[in-house]
Design a protein around this motif. Sequence first.
Motif, PDB file in Angstrom:
ATOM      1  N   PRO A  31       0.786  -1.247   0.000  1.00 17.01           N
ATOM      2  CA  PRO A  31       0.000   0.000   0.000  1.00 17.01           C
ATOM      3  C   PRO A  31       0.809   1.284   0.000  1.00 17.01           C
ATOM      4  CG  PRO A  31      -0.139  -1.122   2.125  1.00 17.01           C
ATOM      5  CD  PRO A  31       0.500  -2.081   1.183  1.00 17.01           C
ATOM      6  N   THR A  32       2.069   1.231   0.436  1.00 13.78           N
ATOM      7  CA  THR A  32       2.866   2.456   0.434  1.00 13.78           C
ATOM      8  C   THR A  32       3.682   2.615  -0.841  1.00 13.78           C
ATOM      9  OG1 THR A  32       4.554   1.277   1.717  1.00 13.78           O
ATOM     10  CG2 THR A  32       3.008   2.657   2.941  1.00 13.78           C
ATOM     11  N   THR A  33       3.481   1.738  -1.831  1.00  8.96           N
ATOM     12  CA  THR A  33       4.233   1.835  -3.083  1.00  8.96           C
ATOM     13  C   THR A  33       3.423   2.454  -4.214  1.00  8.96           C
ATOM     14  OG1 THR A  33       3.603  -0.379  -3.857  1.00  8.96           O
ATOM     15  CG2 THR A  33       5.569  -0.217  -2.467  1.00  8.96           C
ATOM     16  N   PHE A  34       2.137   2.739  -3.975  1.00  5.22           N
ATOM     17  CA  PHE A  34       1.321   3.354  -5.017  1.00  5.22           C
ATOM     18  C   PHE A  34       0.446   4.439  -4.407  1.00  5.22           C
ATOM     19  CE2 PHE A  34      -1.106  -0.272  -3.437  1.00  5.22           C
ATOM     20  CZ  PHE A  34      -2.370   0.257  -3.228  1.00  5.22           C
ATOM     21  N   ASN A  35       0.103   5.435  -5.202  1.00  2.43           N
ATOM     22  CA  ASN A  35      -0.782   6.506  -4.760  1.00  2.43           C
ATOM     23  C   ASN A  35      -2.236   6.068  -4.910  1.00  2.43           C
ATOM     24  OD1 ASN A  35       1.174   8.569  -4.105  1.00  2.43           O
ATOM     25  ND2 ASN A  35       1.560   8.737  -6.307  1.00  2.43           N
ATOM     26  N   GLY A  36      -3.079   6.634  -4.061  1.00  2.00           N
ATOM     27  CA  GLY A  36      -4.485   6.280  -4.084  1.00  2.00           C
ATOM     28  C   GLY A  36      -4.813   5.268  -3.009  1.00  2.00           C
ATOM     29  N   VAL A  37      -6.001   5.423  -2.410  1.00  2.97           N
ATOM     30  CA  VAL A  37      -6.428   4.472  -1.385  1.00  2.97           C
ATOM     31  C   VAL A  37      -6.613   3.094  -1.999  1.00  2.97           C
ATOM     32  CG1 VAL A  37      -8.267   3.928   0.257  1.00  2.97           C
ATOM     33  CG2 VAL A  37      -7.487   6.299  -0.015  1.00  2.97           C
ATOM     34  N   GLU A  38      -7.283   3.043  -3.150  1.00  2.85           N
ATOM     35  CA  GLU A  38      -7.506   1.787  -3.857  1.00  2.85           C
ATOM     36  C   GLU A  38      -6.487   1.636  -4.990  1.00  2.85           C
ATOM     37  OE1 GLU A  38      -9.648  -0.410  -2.907  1.00  2.85           O
ATOM     38  OE2 GLU A  38     -10.934   0.759  -1.545  1.00  2.85           O
ATOM     39  N   ARG A  39      -6.215   0.399  -5.342  1.00  9.09           N
ATOM     40  CA  ARG A  39      -5.376   0.135  -6.497  1.00  9.09           C
ATOM     41  C   ARG A  39      -6.087   0.617  -7.768  1.00  9.09           C
ATOM     42  NH1 ARG A  39      -4.040  -6.156  -4.700  1.00  9.09           N
ATOM     43  NH2 ARG A  39      -2.830  -5.610  -2.838  1.00  9.09           N
ATOM     44  N   PRO A  40      -5.337   0.939  -8.824  1.00 10.98           N
ATOM     45  CA  PRO A  40      -5.983   1.378 -10.064  1.00 10.98           C
ATOM     46  C   PRO A  40      -7.051   0.388 -10.524  1.00 10.98           C
ATOM     47  CG  PRO A  40      -3.616   1.728 -10.198  1.00 10.98           C
ATOM     48  CD  PRO A  40      -3.858   0.977  -8.923  1.00 10.98           C
ATOM     49  N   SER A  41      -8.194   0.902 -10.945  1.00  7.48           N
ATOM     50  CA  SER A  41      -9.333   0.050 -11.309  1.00  7.48           C
ATOM     51  C   SER A  41      -9.025  -0.828 -12.513  1.00  7.48           C
ATOM     52  CB  SER A  41     -10.553   0.918 -11.600  1.00  7.48           C
ATOM     53  OG  SER A  41     -10.970   1.599 -10.440  1.00  7.48           O
ATOM     54  N   MET A  42      -8.261  -0.330 -13.469  1.00  7.99           N
ATOM     55  CA  MET A  42      -7.964  -1.142 -14.652  1.00  7.99           C
ATOM     56  C   MET A  42      -7.123  -2.351 -14.288  1.00  7.99           C
ATOM     57  SD  MET A  42      -4.818   0.202 -16.901  1.00  7.99           S
ATOM     58  CE  MET A  42      -4.585  -1.539 -17.202  1.00  7.99           C
ATOM     59  N   ASP A  43      -6.292  -2.232 -13.244  1.00 12.03           N
ATOM     60  CA  ASP A  43      -5.525  -3.386 -12.783  1.00 12.03           C
ATOM     61  C   ASP A  43      -6.443  -4.458 -12.208  1.00 12.03           C
ATOM     62  OD1 ASP A  43      -2.577  -3.116 -13.105  1.00 12.03           O
ATOM     63  OD2 ASP A  43      -2.918  -1.213 -12.108  1.00 12.03           O
ATOM     64  N   LYS A  44      -7.483  -4.035 -11.515  1.00  9.95           N
ATOM     65  CA  LYS A  44      -8.400  -5.006 -10.921  1.00  9.95           C
ATOM     66  C   LYS A  44      -9.194  -5.757 -11.992  1.00  9.95           C
ATOM     67  CE  LYS A  44      -9.125  -2.125  -6.808  1.00  9.95           C
ATOM     68  NZ  LYS A  44     -10.129  -1.389  -6.005  1.00  9.95           N
ATOM     69  N   SER A  45      -9.574  -5.066 -13.069  1.00 10.29           N
ATOM     70  CA  SER A  45     -10.450  -5.665 -14.069  1.00 10.29           C
ATOM     71  C   SER A  45      -9.704  -6.329 -15.218  1.00 10.29           C
ATOM     72  CB  SER A  45     -11.389  -4.595 -14.645  1.00 10.29           C
ATOM     73  OG  SER A  45     -12.266  -4.103 -13.665  1.00 10.29           O
TER      74      SER A  45
END
Length: 388
Positions: free
Chosen positions: A136-150
């Motif tokens: 979680p401390t290696t990327f910005n944003g509370v959630e991971r990028p949505s395109m990565d999830k889908s």
Amino acid sequence: MKKVFFAVLLTASLFATAQSAPQDSIPTNPQSQQNAAQRILSSNLSQKGLTVGGYAEAHYNRATGENAKLDVHRVVMLFGYKFNERTQFVTEIEFEHVKEVYIEQAFLQYTLTDNINLRAGLMLVPMGIVNEYHEPTTFNGVERPSMDKSIVPTTWREIGLGVSGRWDEASLRYQAYVFNGFTSDNDGKYLGGSNGFRNGRQKGAESMMNNVNFSGKVDYYGLPGLRLGLSGYFGRTQSEKAVEDIEGSDVGIAMVGLDARYAYKRFSARGQFIHANVTDSEEYNAYYGSDLGSALQGWYLETAYNLLAQDKKQQLIAFARYEDYNTHAATDGGLAENLAYDRDEWTFGLTYKVAPGAAFKADYQFKNNAVDGSQTIKQLNLGFGVWF
């Protein structure tokens, strides 16, 4: 669940004298950035024994017209053991949403030479950025990028065998594996829809295999502050023995990814593009009654700037990210493209790194799809992440 949790705590206490992973510095230089497994492997090079670590994140999400949701999204315990100068084992034990337990990684690494490592076990598929660097401390944003999830989809791990290493003379890091890959039918959950391949992840849980899949990635780090990645994944999904010869029981997947990370002083940027081509999707949809597209595609660009002086130990990073992704980038047969699956998002936020390995996060998102007249979903996200 409680028994598993206390067993893990007891195990950790029995090794109270074991060395811990070094405190996380979260380097902004992408050339020197490590993920959890890499840090575990590198932290006990000087002596045999156990290395421990972990990461965790908690979230607050409130979208348009919805109640707020609060979630201890994940708590992960990391363990590594060095048997001798060539042989190491790494595992991640993940507790998700308080009540779910997963093994995220569990692989054995044997060093053949300084530049070649043999790996076997449950491993991350090297595709894109966040699937490998998802702490979680290696990327910005509370959630991971949505395109990565889908599209990717994070966190994607399967059982496999392969090699990894570095070729410093050419400024290259490489990985090449064979995996079991996605399943066509995951206990009544199928590929397709807004989540793309996500339902097909087997996660190493009594995984089925009747087709071999290949995955590889090359990272180039020869220019100051820049890291470039090229990923590939090729093969077919897995199906039960009783139906494997039936037309539509599996599909072919060819996925290619490009990613880039750059940092200069207080400025940083990253971008990613993923395209997946699916063969036999028409037959698959007819057999399983699904709506899998014949192509999935997504990309994003993000820029960030540290608002605090470089000599400060803390960082306050303002960032903006734009994503565009579509799990119906193309369809075959009589399947109509679902415009709700064609999405784009803006995310604006702050990451406040209060100490090495600890960050508070806040962002605001604007989510759209291509359906005529659809309303923009606005979402506030708050949270924190730690990694040690």
